[in-house]
Design a protein around this motif. Sequence first.
Motif, short mmCIF file in Angstrom:
data_model
loop_
_atom_site.label_atom_id
_atom_site.label_comp_id
_atom_site.label_asym_id
_atom_site.label_seq_id
_atom_site.Cartn_x
_atom_site.Cartn_y
_atom_site.Cartn_z
N TYR A 148 0.85 -1.18 0.00
CA TYR A 148 0.00 0.00 0.00
C TYR A 148 0.89 1.24 0.00
N VAL A 149 0.33 2.40 -0.25
CA VAL A 149 1.18 3.57 -0.51
C VAL A 149 2.05 3.96 0.68
N LEU A 160 -6.92 7.95 -2.19
CA LEU A 160 -6.46 7.82 -3.58
C LEU A 160 -7.39 6.96 -4.43
N TYR A 161 -7.94 5.91 -3.85
CA TYR A 161 -8.62 4.91 -4.67
C TYR A 161 -9.75 5.47 -5.54
N LEU A 180 0.65 -0.30 -9.75
CA LEU A 180 -0.58 0.46 -9.54
C LEU A 180 -1.80 -0.39 -9.90
N THR A 181 -1.70 -1.15 -10.96
CA THR A 181 -2.79 -2.05 -11.36
C THR A 181 -3.08 -3.06 -10.27
N ARG A 182 -2.03 -3.67 -9.72
CA ARG A 182 -2.21 -4.63 -8.62
C ARG A 182 -2.91 -3.98 -7.44
N TRP A 183 -2.49 -2.76 -7.10
CA TRP A 183 -3.09 -2.03 -5.98
C TRP A 183 -4.57 -1.74 -6.24
N VAL A 184 -4.89 -1.27 -7.44
CA VAL A 184 -6.29 -0.99 -7.78
C VAL A 184 -7.12 -2.26 -7.65
N THR A 186 -6.50 -4.89 -5.83
CA THR A 186 -6.58 -5.28 -4.41
C THR A 186 -7.66 -4.48 -3.69
N LEU A 187 -7.67 -3.17 -3.89
CA LEU A 187 -8.67 -2.35 -3.21
C LEU A 187 -10.07 -2.59 -3.76
N THR A 188 -10.18 -2.80 -5.06
CA THR A 188 -11.48 -3.06 -5.66
C THR A 188 -12.12 -4.30 -5.07
N ALA A 189 -11.30 -5.27 -4.67
CA ALA A 189 -11.80 -6.53 -4.12
C ALA A 189 -12.20 -6.42 -2.65
N ARG A 190 -11.86 -5.35 -1.97
CA ARG A 190 -12.18 -5.21 -0.55
C ARG A 190 -13.70 -4.98 -0.39
#
Length: 204
Positions: A148-149, A160-161, A180-184, A186-190
């Motif tokens: 995470y950032v 940021l998301y 950044l794609t991986r992070w997006v 990951t957060l989208t799945a929360r």
Amino acid sequence: MIDLYTAATPNGRKPAIALEEMGLPYTVHTIDLSQKEQFSPEFVALNPNSKIPVITDRDTGLTIFESGAILIYLAEKTGMLWPSDRAQRMDALQWLMFQMGSVGPMLGQLGHFRHSAPEPVPYGITRYEAETLRLFGVLDRQLSHRDYVAGAYSIADIALYPWIALYNHLQVSIEAYPHLTRWVNTLTARPAVQAGMARVNQKT
């Protein structure tokens, strides 16, 4: 109980995501920006600057405006998503300010010139698209060595998301930014992120 006065914008969705992550009960009061409800006397009494979001905490009687201030308030109220260690907290804070001072304004301008300008302004689109992609690169480098950032998941990620998740709407790609794609993704799945994003889409 938290009263959240908001609309379906990136800034408007930040507090809802945080409230979902923190498990705090809240009521959404949708402010219709197209009808200029943010300029009503009732709303100006909550925020003199006529911007969403705003929260009122019934437990404390406090009213807070500015999305970054709201996130800090909620994090301090719950002790969640906000490191207790000073150095780590400052790390999260600087990335929260990065969103407030860079990502939000630049992506917001790109969105304006792409979708809201009364006539095409190629210079504006070119300028703000280039700056958006530069900011994607900054985040991609930061996320190349962190999940995470700011290391641990924090209010900086929540801030940021909703902006980065607009990339399709902004007609830019994150394909060239694997971290950044991986992070997006990951957060989208929360579940709490999904719930917060969806809750602000609802009319109340």
